[in-house]
Design an enzyme around this catalytic site. Sequence first.
Site, PDB file in Angstrom:
ATOM      1  N   ARG A 191      -9.431   0.092   9.237  1.00  0.00           N
ATOM      2  CA  ARG A 191      -9.253  -0.566   9.361  1.00  0.00           C
ATOM      3  C   ARG A 191      -9.698  -1.734  10.324  1.00  0.00           C
ATOM      4  O   ARG A 191     -10.040  -2.785  10.651  1.00  0.00           O
ATOM      5  CB  ARG A 191      -8.277  -1.124  10.567  1.00  0.00           C
ATOM      6  CG  ARG A 191      -6.754  -1.216   9.626  1.00  0.00           C
ATOM      7  CD  ARG A 191      -5.771  -0.673  11.257  1.00  0.00           C
ATOM      8  NE  ARG A 191      -4.373  -1.771  10.984  1.00  0.00           N
ATOM      9  CZ  ARG A 191      -3.242  -1.427   9.942  1.00  0.00           C
ATOM     10  NH1 ARG A 191      -3.155   0.207   9.290  1.00  0.00           N
ATOM     11  NH2 ARG A 191      -2.236  -1.870   9.978  1.00  0.00           N
ATOM     12  N   ARG A 235      11.464  -0.431  11.942  1.00  0.00           N
ATOM     13  CA  ARG A 235      10.331  -1.381  12.569  1.00  0.00           C
ATOM     14  C   ARG A 235      10.438  -2.263  13.479  1.00  0.00           C
ATOM     15  O   ARG A 235       9.859  -3.522  12.920  1.00  0.00           O
ATOM     16  CB  ARG A 235       9.043  -1.422  11.416  1.00  0.00           C
ATOM     17  CG  ARG A 235       8.406   0.307  11.221  1.00  0.00           C
ATOM     18  CD  ARG A 235       7.763   0.524  10.430  1.00  0.00           C
ATOM     19  NE  ARG A 235       6.331  -0.636  10.611  1.00  0.00           N
ATOM     20  CZ  ARG A 235       5.105  -0.757  10.136  1.00  0.00           C
ATOM     21  NH1 ARG A 235       5.316   0.238   8.755  1.00  0.00           N
ATOM     22  NH2 ARG A 235       3.639  -1.256   9.826  1.00  0.00           N
ATOM     23  N   ARG A 245      -0.284  -9.284  13.064  1.00  0.00           N
ATOM     24  CA  ARG A 245      -1.073  -8.267  12.501  1.00  0.00           C
ATOM     25  C   ARG A 245      -1.558  -8.726  11.656  1.00  0.00           C
ATOM     26  O   ARG A 245      -2.786  -8.939  11.076  1.00  0.00           O
ATOM     27  CB  ARG A 245       0.688  -6.964  12.408  1.00  0.00           C
ATOM     28  CG  ARG A 245       1.192  -6.345  12.577  1.00  0.00           C
ATOM     29  CD  ARG A 245       2.281  -6.024  12.743  1.00  0.00           C
ATOM     30  NE  ARG A 245       2.842  -5.183  11.509  1.00  0.00           N
ATOM     31  CZ  ARG A 245       3.614  -5.031  10.751  1.00  0.00           C
ATOM     32  NH1 ARG A 245       4.075  -5.629  11.388  1.00  0.00           N
ATOM     33  NH2 ARG A 245       3.664  -4.478   9.769  1.00  0.00           N
ATOM     34  N   LYS A 248       0.525  -1.244  -0.285  1.00  0.00           N
ATOM     35  CA  LYS A 248       0.074   0.051  -0.314  1.00  0.00           C
ATOM     36  C   LYS A 248       1.242   1.201   0.319  1.00  0.00           C
ATOM     37  O   LYS A 248       0.703   1.802  -0.413  1.00  0.00           O
ATOM     38  CB  LYS A 248      -1.405   0.122   1.227  1.00  0.00           C
ATOM     39  CG  LYS A 248      -1.991  -1.475   1.083  1.00  0.00           C
ATOM     40  CD  LYS A 248      -3.027  -1.326   2.508  1.00  0.00           C
ATOM     41  CE  LYS A 248      -1.819  -1.102   3.349  1.00  0.00           C
ATOM     42  NZ  LYS A 248      -1.662  -2.523   4.617  1.00  0.00           N
ATOM     43  N   ARG A 299      11.521  -6.779   5.280  1.00  0.00           N
ATOM     44  CA  ARG A 299      11.631  -5.232   5.305  1.00  0.00           C
ATOM     45  C   ARG A 299      12.294  -4.767   6.908  1.00  0.00           C
ATOM     46  O   ARG A 299      12.686  -3.763   6.668  1.00  0.00           O
ATOM     47  CB  ARG A 299       9.764  -4.288   5.092  1.00  0.00           C
ATOM     48  CG  ARG A 299       9.941  -2.860   5.225  1.00  0.00           C
ATOM     49  CD  ARG A 299       8.521  -2.782   5.299  1.00  0.00           C
ATOM     50  NE  ARG A 299       7.287  -2.834   5.912  1.00  0.00           N
ATOM     51  CZ  ARG A 299       6.500  -3.004   6.089  1.00  0.00           C
ATOM     52  NH1 ARG A 299       5.344  -1.446   4.958  1.00  0.00           N
ATOM     53  NH2 ARG A 299       5.415  -3.234   7.332  1.00  0.00           N
TER      54      ARG A 299
HETATM   55  P1  ADP Z   1       1.240  -2.196   8.056  1.00  0.00           P
HETATM   56  O1  ADP Z   1      -0.132  -2.404   7.114  1.00  0.00           O
HETATM   57  O2  ADP Z   1       2.626  -2.274   7.262  1.00  0.00           O
HETATM   58  O3  ADP Z   1       0.988  -3.084   9.158  1.00  0.00           O
HETATM   59  P2  ADP Z   1       0.837   0.398   9.362  1.00  0.00           P
HETATM   60  O4  ADP Z   1       2.538   0.867   9.079  1.00  0.00           O
HETATM   61  O5  ADP Z   1      -0.253   0.504   8.622  1.00  0.00           O
HETATM   62  O6  ADP Z   1       1.428  -0.640   8.983  1.00  0.00           O
HETATM   63  O7  ADP Z   1       0.193   0.368  10.866  1.00  0.00           O
HETATM   64  C1  ADP Z   1       1.112  -0.349  11.890  1.00  0.00           C
HETATM   65  C2  ADP Z   1       0.511  -0.543  12.999  1.00  0.00           C
HETATM   66  O8  ADP Z   1      -0.145   1.136  13.530  1.00  0.00           O
HETATM   67  C3  ADP Z   1      -0.699  -1.343  13.218  1.00  0.00           C
HETATM   68  O9  ADP Z   1      -0.607  -2.848  13.442  1.00  0.00           O
HETATM   69  C4  ADP Z   1      -1.554  -0.871  14.247  1.00  0.00           C
HETATM   70  O10 ADP Z   1      -0.879  -1.053  15.709  1.00  0.00           O
HETATM   71  C5  ADP Z   1      -1.883   0.784  14.032  1.00  0.00           C
HETATM   72  N1  ADP Z   1      -2.433   1.114  13.057  1.00  0.00           N
HETATM   73  C6  ADP Z   1      -1.842   1.396  12.108  1.00  0.00           C
HETATM   74  N2  ADP Z   1      -3.171   1.904  11.289  1.00  0.00           N
HETATM   75  C7  ADP Z   1      -5.060   1.661  12.477  1.00  0.00           C
HETATM   76  C8  ADP Z   1      -5.608   1.783  12.378  1.00  0.00           C
HETATM   77  N3  ADP Z   1      -6.525   2.396  11.723  1.00  0.00           N
HETATM   78  N4  ADP Z   1      -6.671   1.315  13.867  1.00  0.00           N
HETATM   79  C9  ADP Z   1      -6.411   0.802  14.672  1.00  0.00           C
HETATM   80  N5  ADP Z   1      -4.487   0.965  14.742  1.00  0.00           N
HETATM   81  C10 ADP Z   1      -4.347   0.968  13.026  1.00  0.00           C
END
Ligand code: ADP
Length: 194
Positions: free
Chosen positions: A89, A134, A146, A14, A128
């Site tokens: 999400r 991260r 996740r 994404k 990654r």
């Molecule tokens: P990825 O899609 O690679 O897991 P993100 O950078 O989108 O990475 O998200 C990293 C973390 O941030 C998630 O595992 C979650 O803990 C938190 N997070 C991000 N966006 C949301 C959301 N919309 N709702 C709840 N938690 C979120």
Amino acid sequence: MLNLVLFGPPGAGKGTQSQKLIEKYGLIQLSTGDMLRSEIAQGTTLGLEAQALMAEGKLVPDAVVIGMISNKLDANRDAVGFIFDGFPRTVAQAEALDELLKSKNESIAGMIALEVDDEELEHRLLLRGKSSGRPDDANPEVIRKRIKEYNDKTTPVADFYRNQNKFTSINGIGSVEGIFDLICAIIEKLRNAA
Ligand code: ADP
């Protein structure tokens, strides 16, 4: 305005595709993951709260991310459109987003989902993790958590947009350019339908 939800599990690509969409269409990317990491880096109270959950691979509370998105929408009133990346999400987040946009006489044009199988995701995220710094990418257990959170809580968000006839999915395995071309073709269709 052209408002898109870019959807897919962690590691689906994404972020990579968002960068290309920003360049081509001048859209503003709203990544809740990036916003949360920025809060952590700045050591804010919100960041401190989110950090523990993120380190375990759990979602942060809906109200937190909805509040962050609401602020960004208000701060970018003259945007040509937004790419929502990593948000919504949960179904509650999707409902809140519809309400926020409605109050501005705007709406989501479509959701574009990148499909990638779990095995490939794990592989990509571990890779990654070697360079991203991260912590949630470095640990196989957190990565699996996740992906599980995604399957349990986030997959139903696809149905939310499917029910509104706004859902399209594409294969997220292939070249970055090839996938980008597929996304652009969907965007052209959405623009013509608008
Ligand atoms: P990825 O899609 O690679 O897991 P993100 O950078 O989108 O990475 O998200 C990293 C973390 O941030 C998630 O595992 C979650 O803990 C938190 N997070 C991000 N966006 C949301 C959301 N919309 N709702 C709840 N938690 C979120």
